[in-house]
Structure formats: C-alpha cells, structure tokens
Design a protein around this motif. Sequence first.
Motif, short mmCIF file in Angstrom:
data_model
loop_
_atom_site.label_atom_id
_atom_site.label_comp_id
_atom_site.label_asym_id
_atom_site.label_seq_id
_atom_site.Cartn_x
_atom_site.Cartn_y
_atom_site.Cartn_z
N VAL B 87 0.84 -1.20 0.00
CA VAL B 87 0.00 0.00 0.00
C VAL B 87 0.87 1.25 0.00
CG1 VAL B 87 -2.07 -0.92 1.11
CG2 VAL B 87 -0.18 -0.12 2.52
N GLN B 88 0.33 2.29 -0.56
CA GLN B 88 1.00 3.58 -0.53
C GLN B 88 0.13 4.57 0.24
OE1 GLN B 88 0.33 2.58 -4.21
NE2 GLN B 88 1.74 1.00 -3.54
N ASN B 89 0.73 5.33 1.13
CA ASN B 89 0.00 6.38 1.83
C ASN B 89 -0.05 7.61 0.93
OD1 ASN B 89 1.68 4.76 4.08
ND2 ASN B 89 -0.28 5.39 4.89
N ARG B 90 -1.25 8.03 0.57
CA ARG B 90 -1.39 9.12 -0.40
C ARG B 90 -1.98 10.39 0.19
NH1 ARG B 90 -1.84 6.88 -5.63
NH2 ARG B 90 0.18 5.87 -5.96
N ALA B 91 -2.73 10.25 1.26
CA ALA B 91 -3.39 11.43 1.81
C ALA B 91 -3.48 11.28 3.32
CB ALA B 91 -4.79 11.59 1.20
N THR B 92 -3.73 12.38 3.98
CA THR B 92 -3.78 12.36 5.43
C THR B 92 -5.22 12.19 5.91
OG1 THR B 92 -3.82 14.76 5.29
CG2 THR B 92 -1.71 13.74 5.82
N ALA B 93 -5.34 11.59 7.07
CA ALA B 93 -6.66 11.43 7.70
C ALA B 93 -6.59 12.01 9.11
CB ALA B 93 -7.05 9.97 7.73
N PHE B 94 -7.72 12.51 9.56
CA PHE B 94 -7.78 13.18 10.85
C PHE B 94 -8.82 12.50 11.74
CE2 PHE B 94 -6.43 16.20 7.60
CZ PHE B 94 -5.22 16.61 8.14
N PRO B 95 -8.66 12.67 13.06
CA PRO B 95 -9.63 12.03 13.95
C PRO B 95 -11.05 12.52 13.66
CG PRO B 95 -8.19 13.56 15.16
CD PRO B 95 -7.61 13.38 13.79
N GLY B 96 -12.00 11.61 13.75
CA GLY B 96 -13.40 11.96 13.55
C GLY B 96 -13.86 11.83 12.11
N GLU B 97 -12.92 11.65 11.17
CA GLU B 97 -13.35 11.46 9.79
C GLU B 97 -13.81 10.03 9.58
OE1 GLU B 97 -10.90 14.51 7.02
OE2 GLU B 97 -9.75 12.77 7.67
N GLN B 98 -14.78 9.86 8.70
CA GLN B 98 -15.26 8.52 8.36
C GLN B 98 -14.27 7.90 7.37
OE1 GLN B 98 -18.31 7.34 9.57
NE2 GLN B 98 -17.91 5.34 8.67
N LEU B 99 -13.66 6.81 7.77
CA LEU B 99 -12.70 6.12 6.90
C LEU B 99 -13.29 4.79 6.46
CD1 LEU B 99 -9.43 6.66 9.00
CD2 LEU B 99 -10.57 8.25 7.44
N ILE B 130 -9.11 8.96 -2.10
CA ILE B 130 -8.26 7.80 -1.82
C ILE B 130 -7.17 8.18 -0.82
CG2 ILE B 130 -6.67 6.11 -2.82
CD1 ILE B 130 -9.51 5.64 -3.70
N LEU B 131 -7.14 7.45 0.28
CA LEU B 131 -6.08 7.63 1.27
C LEU B 131 -4.89 6.74 0.95
CD1 LEU B 131 -8.26 7.40 4.49
CD2 LEU B 131 -7.20 9.48 3.58
N MET B 132 -5.19 5.54 0.51
CA MET B 132 -4.18 4.49 0.38
C MET B 132 -4.61 3.52 -0.70
SD MET B 132 -3.27 2.79 4.01
CE MET B 132 -4.97 2.34 4.10
#
Lengths: 174, 145
Positions: B87-99, B130-132
């Motif tokens: 997998v590649q990490n492409r974007a950031t995610a923050f607490p409380g976001e629906q993943l 896309i996050l990953m």
Amino acid sequence: MSETDTESLIGDEARAAIGSELGRAVGTVVQKEFQRWAAAVGDRNPLYFDEDYARANGYRDVVMPPMYLAHVTGGVVDLDELRADGIPIRSGGSGSVQLPRCPRRMAGGDDITFLEPVYAGDVITSVRSLAGLEQKSGRSGDFVLMHFRTTYTRDDGVLVAEAASSLIARPANS
Amino acid sequence: MAEQIYFEDVNEGDEIPSLSLEIERVQMFFFSAATYNGHRIHYDQSWAQGVEGYQDILVHGPLQVALLARAITDWVGGRGRLVNYAVQNRATAFPGEQLRFKGTVTGKRQEGETCLVELKVHGEKGQGQILMPGTATVSLPRRGR
C-alpha cells in the motif's frame, strides 16, 4: 525538474548512505505486546487471541498479527535522544538518514511479503537498508521519498518476511 | 468471525466486506503506545497545527495500513493467509473522519497446492478521496481439504 532542484533536498551525506545498511535490530515476540497492538487497531481476530481457534486453523499457538512485525525489533529510546517532533534521532531508520532540509516525516508505503507465521517467543532480527532517495513534486510542494528494504529473519535462520517500505520527508511547513 | 471462505467461492470482481469507522483520539493514543511512537503529529495538536501546518493531529499511516489489512484478514478467515500486502499512503486522515477500507478480487491462481487470490485494495474518506491504494495477495483453503 532540473538537476539543481534534484540535488537541493538531498544532501551528499544522505546520498552516500544509499545502499548501506542503516540498522540491525533483534527483538523477541511478546504475546501481550502484539495483542495490545491488535486491540489498538480494533482487530480482535481470534487467531491472535484464542489459542484453540488458532490451533484449529493450523497454527501451533496464537499467531502474531502480520502487520505487527515491524514493531518487534523496536528499541529503547532515551528522552534526550529525540528530535523536537518526538522522532528518535538515531532509530536505525529514518532518523539516521540525515535530510536537514526535510525534517517532517510521514509514512509513505509498505510492500511486504509474509513467508512464515510468527509466534510469541520467536526471536526476530531485522536488517534495514536504504534502497534509495527520490525527490518528487506533490500538491504541497517538493518532498523526498525515502526507500528502505528490510528483511526479518528468525533465529533459526529462516526468513519470515521481507519488506520494501518508504517514508515521505518534507521541508518544514511547505 | 464470519464463515470460512474458500478458493472455489471467489470470483474476479467480488468485493470483500468493507470496514467503515472513525478513528478517535483515544484510539490514536493507544496505537502510538502500542507501537512505541512518540511522533508529536499524532497527539500534539498545537505542534501538528502550528509547526507542521496540519488542520489537526494525523491518524497514523501505519494504523490506516493495519485497518486495511484487518479488512483483508477478516475476509480470508482463520484458514486464509496474507501473503503479500502493498500500500502507498497518499493522503492524510484526521480524527473523527469517516474512513472506509475496501477490496476487490482481481484474479486467482494456483501455485502447486497453494491457492492464491489477488486483490486491489484501498482506504478512502469523504466522497471517495483515496487515502491508500494498494494490492494484496492472500491464500485461501480449498473445500474438502
């Protein structure tokens, strides 16, 4: 991207480290540690927690979650050996590749092949080398992609996994 | 755990059950603790915002990677195994976001006695950002063995 730009974020010291072994570490797999990790992921897979279930599925004991492997050989860090952002200065990993113009670090990616199950009590040696440094341009500016290769070997000499991983190193507040 | 899935049951184009969740700060703290990770961007909001310029503290890339792996290993069941995972990490995610963590079967093949299934997998948030992106190879048991 011009050659001048390519050189700009990656210094000679870092470039000279490409291809070299960055660190070698040994760790013993501890059941409670990998179970705490699994619980923190919210991953209550019974293979990691229920010995009878694991045995019924062909394992000799509860098995370590595969993605815990990278943490088995983590070391002990002194608080006065941290960068301001909390990353160890010398970790055998990203901290030991000097990219003074790119202090910010983020996970880049992983490509891992799992060859053998790992159990509590297994002694694992990880050997990490710097496979390459690549300067790239993204939406939020230029960054360096750091490529690593890591092998994980059990103490009987069996390779249990190998990984190619990357870290993103960004200039301060770009 | 769901019932064991078998190699014969899987077809190209099948989607694995997706994992959908929000990561909260307490879980992030436990993940930092479980991985011995002192990186401030995962717990020090003033550092993450003031020094690094993020909107909030960042959900650990390795936690997202582990969650996507969880979706895959939940699907393969007790007798399936994760063989390769990229997998590649492409974007950031923050607490409380629906993943959301998803996967689709892209192929299947046999290597000797080993029955392998190829998957295209990804993590996403929001309207499908896309996050990953990634791929996985898993082995599955055959029926009657």
